[in-house]
Motif scaffolding. Structure first.
Motif, PDB file in Angstrom:
ATOM      1  N   ARG A 186      29.791 -58.303  -1.317  1.00 14.19           N
ATOM      2  CA  ARG A 186      28.472 -58.591  -1.900  1.00 14.19           C
ATOM      3  C   ARG A 186      27.959 -57.280  -2.467  1.00 14.19           C
ATOM      4  O   ARG A 186      28.010 -56.238  -1.823  1.00 14.19           O
ATOM      5  CB  ARG A 186      27.502 -59.118  -0.831  1.00 14.19           C
ATOM      6  CG  ARG A 186      27.649 -60.614  -0.607  1.00 14.19           C
ATOM      7  CD  ARG A 186      26.485 -61.156   0.190  1.00 14.19           C
ATOM      8  NE  ARG A 186      25.283 -61.271  -0.609  1.00 14.19           N
ATOM      9  CZ  ARG A 186      24.075 -61.580  -0.101  1.00 14.19           C
ATOM     10  NH1 ARG A 186      23.932 -61.763   1.203  1.00 14.19           N
ATOM     11  NH2 ARG A 186      23.029 -61.673  -0.891  1.00 14.19           N
TER      12      ARG A 186
ATOM     13  N   TYR B  16      30.788 -72.388  -6.543  1.00 13.28           N
ATOM     14  CA  TYR B  16      31.330 -71.167  -7.149  1.00 13.28           C
ATOM     15  C   TYR B  16      31.074 -71.145  -8.653  1.00 13.28           C
ATOM     16  O   TYR B  16      31.043 -72.180  -9.305  1.00 13.28           O
ATOM     17  CB  TYR B  16      32.830 -71.047  -6.876  1.00 13.28           C
ATOM     18  CG  TYR B  16      33.096 -70.691  -5.437  1.00 13.28           C
ATOM     19  CD1 TYR B  16      32.867 -69.408  -4.971  1.00 13.28           C
ATOM     20  CD2 TYR B  16      33.536 -71.647  -4.536  1.00 13.28           C
ATOM     21  CE1 TYR B  16      33.074 -69.079  -3.650  1.00 13.28           C
ATOM     22  CE2 TYR B  16      33.762 -71.328  -3.202  1.00 13.28           C
ATOM     23  CZ  TYR B  16      33.527 -70.031  -2.768  1.00 13.28           C
ATOM     24  OH  TYR B  16      33.731 -69.706  -1.460  1.00 13.28           O
ATOM     25  N   ALA B  19      33.241 -65.794 -13.337  1.00 17.24           N
ATOM     26  CA  ALA B  19      32.866 -64.374 -13.389  1.00 17.24           C
ATOM     27  C   ALA B  19      33.395 -63.796 -14.686  1.00 17.24           C
ATOM     28  O   ALA B  19      34.600 -63.581 -14.830  1.00 17.24           O
ATOM     29  CB  ALA B  19      33.456 -63.628 -12.189  1.00 17.24           C
ATOM     30  N   SER B  37      27.578 -65.423 -15.072  1.00 20.36           N
ATOM     31  CA  SER B  37      28.211 -66.336 -14.109  1.00 20.36           C
ATOM     32  C   SER B  37      27.996 -67.804 -14.496  1.00 20.36           C
ATOM     33  O   SER B  37      28.273 -68.688 -13.697  1.00 20.36           O
ATOM     34  CB  SER B  37      27.654 -66.082 -12.713  1.00 20.36           C
ATOM     35  OG  SER B  37      26.268 -66.365 -12.675  1.00 20.36           O
ATOM     36  N   ILE B  82      35.383 -55.104 -10.245  1.00 19.38           N
ATOM     37  CA  ILE B  82      34.167 -55.794  -9.799  1.00 19.38           C
ATOM     38  C   ILE B  82      32.944 -54.866  -9.803  1.00 19.38           C
ATOM     39  O   ILE B  82      31.864 -55.243 -10.267  1.00 19.38           O
ATOM     40  CB  ILE B  82      34.383 -56.423  -8.399  1.00 19.38           C
ATOM     41  CG1 ILE B  82      35.324 -57.634  -8.513  1.00 19.38           C
ATOM     42  CG2 ILE B  82      33.052 -56.831  -7.759  1.00 19.38           C
ATOM     43  CD1 ILE B  82      35.749 -58.236  -7.181  1.00 19.38           C
ATOM     44  N   HIS B  86      29.796 -55.624 -12.168  1.00 15.49           N
ATOM     45  CA  HIS B  86      28.464 -55.942 -11.634  1.00 15.49           C
ATOM     46  C   HIS B  86      27.426 -54.924 -12.122  1.00 15.49           C
ATOM     47  O   HIS B  86      26.260 -55.260 -12.325  1.00 15.49           O
ATOM     48  CB  HIS B  86      28.491 -55.998 -10.106  1.00 15.49           C
ATOM     49  CG  HIS B  86      27.234 -56.583  -9.532  1.00 15.49           C
ATOM     50  ND1 HIS B  86      26.879 -57.895  -9.732  1.00 15.49           N
ATOM     51  CD2 HIS B  86      26.225 -56.035  -8.797  1.00 15.49           C
ATOM     52  CE1 HIS B  86      25.705 -58.137  -9.140  1.00 15.49           C
ATOM     53  NE2 HIS B  86      25.297 -57.013  -8.569  1.00 15.49           N
ATOM     54  N   ALA B 170      37.868 -62.878 -10.200  1.00 16.44           N
ATOM     55  CA  ALA B 170      36.811 -63.202  -9.256  1.00 16.44           C
ATOM     56  C   ALA B 170      36.142 -64.529  -9.582  1.00 16.44           C
ATOM     57  O   ALA B 170      36.145 -64.992 -10.730  1.00 16.44           O
ATOM     58  CB  ALA B 170      35.772 -62.088  -9.259  1.00 16.44           C
ATOM     59  N   ILE B 172      32.192 -66.069  -8.553  1.00 15.58           N
ATOM     60  CA  ILE B 172      30.930 -65.547  -8.039  1.00 15.58           C
ATOM     61  C   ILE B 172      30.253 -66.585  -7.147  1.00 15.58           C
ATOM     62  O   ILE B 172      30.240 -67.777  -7.453  1.00 15.58           O
ATOM     63  CB  ILE B 172      30.015 -65.111  -9.201  1.00 15.58           C
ATOM     64  CG1 ILE B 172      30.640 -63.887  -9.901  1.00 15.58           C
ATOM     65  CG2 ILE B 172      28.601 -64.781  -8.703  1.00 15.58           C
ATOM     66  CD1 ILE B 172      29.853 -63.359 -11.085  1.00 15.58           C
ATOM     67  N   ASN B 173      29.716 -66.100  -6.021  1.00 13.21           N
ATOM     68  CA  ASN B 173      28.939 -66.924  -5.083  1.00 13.21           C
ATOM     69  C   ASN B 173      27.520 -66.366  -5.087  1.00 13.21           C
ATOM     70  O   ASN B 173      27.306 -65.219  -4.687  1.00 13.21           O
ATOM     71  CB  ASN B 173      29.591 -66.808  -3.695  1.00 13.21           C
ATOM     72  CG  ASN B 173      28.890 -67.584  -2.586  1.00 13.21           C
ATOM     73  OD1 ASN B 173      29.305 -67.507  -1.438  1.00 13.21           O
ATOM     74  ND2 ASN B 173      27.823 -68.322  -2.884  1.00 13.21           N
ATOM     75  N   ASP B 176      25.306 -62.223  -6.178  1.00 10.42           N
ATOM     76  CA  ASP B 176      25.956 -60.921  -5.993  1.00 10.42           C
ATOM     77  C   ASP B 176      27.203 -60.964  -5.129  1.00 10.42           C
ATOM     78  O   ASP B 176      27.728 -59.922  -4.746  1.00 10.42           O
ATOM     79  CB  ASP B 176      24.943 -59.949  -5.378  1.00 10.42           C
ATOM     80  CG  ASP B 176      24.291 -60.525  -4.117  1.00 10.42           C
ATOM     81  OD1 ASP B 176      24.841 -61.486  -3.538  1.00 10.42           O
ATOM     82  OD2 ASP B 176      23.225 -60.017  -3.718  1.00 10.42           O
ATOM     83  N   TYR B 178      31.077 -61.559  -4.727  1.00  9.99           N
ATOM     84  CA  TYR B 178      32.312 -61.653  -5.517  1.00  9.99           C
ATOM     85  C   TYR B 178      33.442 -62.079  -4.583  1.00  9.99           C
ATOM     86  O   TYR B 178      33.677 -61.430  -3.564  1.00  9.99           O
ATOM     87  CB  TYR B 178      32.625 -60.316  -6.195  1.00  9.99           C
ATOM     88  CG  TYR B 178      31.692 -60.039  -7.355  1.00  9.99           C
ATOM     89  CD1 TYR B 178      30.382 -59.621  -7.128  1.00  9.99           C
ATOM     90  CD2 TYR B 178      32.097 -60.242  -8.670  1.00  9.99           C
ATOM     91  CE1 TYR B 178      29.514 -59.399  -8.187  1.00  9.99           C
ATOM     92  CE2 TYR B 178      31.235 -60.024  -9.735  1.00  9.99           C
ATOM     93  CZ  TYR B 178      29.947 -59.609  -9.485  1.00  9.99           C
ATOM     94  OH  TYR B 178      29.081 -59.412 -10.541  1.00  9.99           O
TER      95      TYR B 178
END
Lengths: 200, 200
Positions: A186, B16, B19, B37, B82, B86, B170, B172-173, B176, B178
């Motif tokens: 995260r 989900y 990404a 996302s 990642i 981000h 990845a 994304i959940n 933030d 991954y």
């Protein structure tokens, strides 16, 4: 490019997709449950989700029930029900409920008209809000608002983050690939860096 | 519900998310790259993808460049990038390229105006097609058509299926989180069962 090659490739190339079962019920009480991979977050306040539907597919039963009753449910697909979840994509006639043709079980909560999928780690009750006709390929975007949300407490963090990796729910790759994600990290909220002296 | 709790919860509960890094370039040549996302498959023929954008966020540079030049790229986020991916969510002024503030590298192919992200296992060139104003929360759905697609050959099957789990990209959940998915199963095309005598 031949037809199957094209749909496999184009369906894979956008990235992972959410794996959800949409539960609906006709005015006469016949239930329906169908797998969707296009459910997308649209906004948090109000809490809105959307999904795309092609009016000519088997999923039109889902759409018709939503338009007539105004409500539906979204239920996450746990790894233990992938087979049954994917089977809901079979073309059953309208008078057959996929709940009867799989081991998926209906569940009703708080008087909500549409069926939830029992044991799903996240169950969402939604109300239809709007739809948009996508001219480019004659599909529809359906926009709906969350009215109730049931999240398994074991996956819910103190900051409201629902850890889907703890719930072992699936992410879909392409038309028919079911994957189980593992949490990597995260990330923190990002602020601009002062300089780029770090650049390789 | 407090603000952060709400956005974490609502952003997690849809399932989900893909990404992707969207690459754009202004008319004056300044590049931009930003994590999204909400990229979703809309259809295969023509090959259409869509994404949602809130006009008031930092991502408006991406939107402005797309509207002015008509083109952008979508690039999958490999697990090794990642952190940098981000970081593109930080609010940089318009005259700063995120390519300069991260180790992400621009790549140009076949004369396409927008930058790809070098080494991304899937790189997609797109042309803007349409947009829809979502009244329910004042966001936009942008619809774009794929014009070129570059897929790492090691993940591409004979049937056109791009195996994202082999590419270690990845999902994304929430806002933030991954995750890296692992393939569980590819399912067969489903046909209706003759009876439900199997039911538990």
């Amino acid at each position: 490019m031949d037809y199957l090659y094209r749909i496999n490739l184009i369906n894979s190339c956008s990235g992972y997709k959410s794996a959800n079962l949409l539960g609906t019920r006709s005015n006469s009480g016949k239930t329906n449950v169908a797998v969707f991979s296009s459910v997308t977050h649209i906004g948090s306040n109000p809490p809105l989700l959307g999904f795309f539907i092609r009016p000519t597919t088997v999923m039109r039963n889902t759409y018709e029930n939503i338009r007539k009753t105004g409500v539906f449910t979204i239920n996450h697909i746990h790894e233990s029900i992938i087979q049954d979840a994917h089977h809901t994509s079979a073309k059953y006639p309208k008078n057959v409920s996929e709940f009867d043709m799989t081991n998926l079980q209906e569940e009703y909560k708080n008087g909500f008209y549409a069926p939830f999928v029992k044991h799903a780690p996240i169950q969402i009750a939604l109300e239809y809000k709007e739809e948009y006709h996508i001219k480019a390929n004659n599909t529809k975007l359906v926009v709906a608002q969350i009215t109730d949300l049931y999240v398994d407490h074991s996956i819910l963090g103190p900051d409201g983050y629902a850890d889907l990796t703890k719930a072992k729910v699936a992410a879909i790759n392409g038309l028919d690939g079911y994957t189980i994600p593992v949490l990597k990290d995260r990330m923190e909220y990002q602020r601009p860096k002062k300089s780029n002296a770090f650049k390789k």
